[in-house]
Design an enzyme around this catalytic site. Structure first.
Site, PDB file in Angstrom:
ATOM      1  NE  ARG A 100     -38.261  12.906  19.656  1.00 23.78           N
ATOM      2  CZ  ARG A 100     -39.013  13.829  20.263  1.00 23.78           C
ATOM      3  NH1 ARG A 100     -40.219  13.517  20.705  1.00 23.78           N
ATOM      4  NH2 ARG A 100     -38.578  15.061  20.435  1.00 23.78           N
ATOM      5  CG  HIS A 127     -34.679  17.176  23.294  1.00 20.04           C
ATOM      6  ND1 HIS A 127     -34.555  17.168  21.913  1.00 20.04           N
ATOM      7  CD2 HIS A 127     -36.004  17.427  23.533  1.00 20.04           C
ATOM      8  CE1 HIS A 127     -35.742  17.393  21.359  1.00 20.04           C
ATOM      9  NE2 HIS A 127     -36.634  17.554  22.316  1.00 20.04           N
ATOM     10  CD  GLN A 130     -37.206  21.718  23.534  1.00 21.89           C
ATOM     11  OE1 GLN A 130     -37.916  20.901  22.960  1.00 21.89           O
ATOM     12  NE2 GLN A 130     -37.540  22.996  23.629  1.00 21.89           N
ATOM     13  CG  ASP A 239     -38.916  17.684  30.144  1.00 19.73           C
ATOM     14  OD1 ASP A 239     -39.972  17.494  29.513  1.00 19.73           O
ATOM     15  OD2 ASP A 239     -37.907  16.949  29.998  1.00 19.73           O
ATOM     16  CB  CYS A 279     -39.066  21.274  26.295  1.00 16.37           C
ATOM     17  SG  CYS A 279     -39.440  19.935  27.431  1.00 16.37           S
ATOM     18  NE  ARG A 307     -37.053  21.690  19.044  1.00 10.34           N
ATOM     19  CZ  ARG A 307     -37.522  20.467  19.318  1.00 10.34           C
ATOM     20  NH1 ARG A 307     -38.534  20.305  20.132  1.00 10.34           N
ATOM     21  NH2 ARG A 307     -36.941  19.384  18.809  1.00 10.34           N
TER      22      ARG A 307
HETATM   23  N1   CP Z   1     -40.326  19.335  22.861  1.00 11.25           N
HETATM   24  C1   CP Z   1     -40.416  18.287  22.015  1.00 11.25           C
HETATM   25  O1   CP Z   1     -39.407  17.684  21.619  1.00 11.25           O
HETATM   26  O2   CP Z   1     -41.682  18.016  21.621  1.00 11.25           O
HETATM   27  P1   CP Z   1     -42.154  16.729  20.811  1.00 11.25           P
HETATM   28  O3   CP Z   1     -41.961  15.542  21.715  1.00 11.25           O
HETATM   29  O4   CP Z   1     -43.587  16.990  20.468  1.00 11.25           O
HETATM   30  O5   CP Z   1     -41.297  16.590  19.574  1.00 11.25           O
HETATM   31  N1  NVA Z   2     -37.973  14.555  28.836  1.00 12.52           N
HETATM   32  C1  NVA Z   2     -39.036  14.460  27.864  1.00 12.52           C
HETATM   33  C2  NVA Z   2     -38.858  15.475  26.790  1.00 12.52           C
HETATM   34  C3  NVA Z   2     -40.003  15.562  25.827  1.00 12.52           C
HETATM   35  C4  NVA Z   2     -39.767  16.533  24.731  1.00 12.52           C
HETATM   36  C5  NVA Z   2     -39.091  13.063  27.297  1.00 12.52           C
HETATM   37  O1  NVA Z   2     -38.036  12.483  27.031  1.00 12.52           O
HETATM   38  O2  NVA Z   2     -40.199  12.536  27.117  1.00 12.52           O
END
Ligand code: CP
Ligand code: NVA
Length: 321
Positions: A100, A127, A130, A239, A279, A307
């Site tokens: 990530r 993502h 997701q 989101d 999400c 997930r």
């Molecule tokens: N939806 C999602 O990716 O959540 P987190 O940021 O908690 O991993």
């Molecule tokens: N768009 C958001 C998604 C979080 C799971 C971010 O990147 O923070």
């Protein structure tokens, strides 16, 4: 060897091959095969996470692996060691990586230089884990395939989550409506990569700020009119307005995106029984109101749970002989 770096890079049949495996992992939970027995996988995270971190740590263990969680700031990467060198070191010691981070290129470089299976656990661009989960969750709830359905995304349509939805719509074939102020529409580059023609070829709908285009086997509509976007939708999705890394824009984003919210009035415009998904994490009173969130909490937290099962299916697909 397979990676999962983006939905842009997956074919429809690869997505279906992953989605088809999820039910078995969800129903057997811990009594399935352990294809990662004897392996060690690493999670390398430069951004916060609850769901992705826990679901991958638990899921990889249930598949038989030992798991290392590496906060990018605790390893030399955080002090400037190049991702390529980090990849070449870890590639000699571990068997797979879940990353990530900010730049999509870092995930791609890691995959290339490590030579081990690599998963994008969220970048600024996409993502993918997701959205595969979201599609599984919609289909599990309704018993219907997503092909041909209307998915309405409300909020920051220029961030990673809607970008992965765009590639899914183009590959699988459904109508994706993105409701946002123009400044938060996805870039023409993403739309082009998904298969849209030049902006001049898009259809402008009379009486509203809407662009409609064909992408692959799907359709994308960009709208500023939230109510038009929600009309007869099968799935309403949102989101956060302020993605990770955009905190310094929080004030202007909250002003600009104010009103692009899933709430009771919007739900009434969609199909009866519409699926409402998020999400997570959710900011009540911003992208969704508390009453609507709580009314749909069972599906939203099933989505979060899924997930785990979907990512196990992703890893199983990646390492299958
Ligand atoms: N939806 C999602 O990716 O959540 P987190 O940021 O908690 O991993
Ligand atoms: N768009 C958001 C998604 C979080 C799971 C971010 O990147 O923070």
């Amino acid at each position: 060897m397979k990676n999962l770096l983006s939905l842009e890079a997956l074919t429809a049949s690869e997505m279906r091959s992953i989605l088809d495996r999820v039910v078995a992992f969800k129903s057997a939970r811990t009594s399935h095969a352990r294809p990662l027995a004897g392996q060690t996988w690493a999670l390398i995270f430069s951004k916060s996470s609850t769901r992705t971190r826990v679901s991958f740590e638990v899921g990889l263990r249930e598949l038989g692996a030992d798991v290392l969680f590496l906060n990018a700031n605790d390893i030399q990467l955080g002090r400037g060691e190049p991702i390529r060198d980090t990849a070449r070191v870890l590639g000699r010691m571990i068997h797979g990586a879940v990353i990530r981070t900010f730049a999509q290129k870092d995930v791609e470089d890691f995959a290339q230089f490590s030579g081990i299976p690599t998963i994008n656990a969220l970048t600024d661009d996409e993502h993918p884990c997701q959205i595969l989960t979201d599609i599984f969750t919609y289909e599990e709830k309704t018993g219907l395939k997503i092909e041909g359905k209307v998915v309405t995304f409300v909020g920051d349509a220029a961030c990673n989550v809607p970008a992965s939805w765009i590639f899914a719509a183009a590959k699988l074939g459904f109508e994706l409506r993105l409701a946002a102020p123009r400044a938060y529409w996805p870039s023409p580059d993403i739309l082009k990569r998904a298969g849209a023609g030049d902006a001049a070829d898009w259809t402008q709908h009379p009486g509203s700020v809407t662009e409609r285009m064909t992408v692959g086997v799907g359709t994308i509509e960009l709208l500023t009119d939230l109510n038009l976007a929600a009309r007869k939708a099968d799935l309403l999705y949102t989101d956060v307005w302020v993605s990770m890394g955009k905190e310094d824009e929080a004030k202007q984003r909250i002003e600009a995106l104010g009103g692009y919210q899933i709430n009771g009035e919007l739900v009434k415009l969609a199909k009866p029984g519409v699926a409402v998904m998020h999400c997570l994490p959710a900011y009540r009173g911003k992208e969704i109101d508390d009453t609507t969130f709580e009314a749909h909490a069972d599906l939203i937290f099933t989505q979060a749970e899924n997930r785990l099962h979907t990512q196990k299916a992703i890893v199983d697909w990646m390492v299958a002989k």
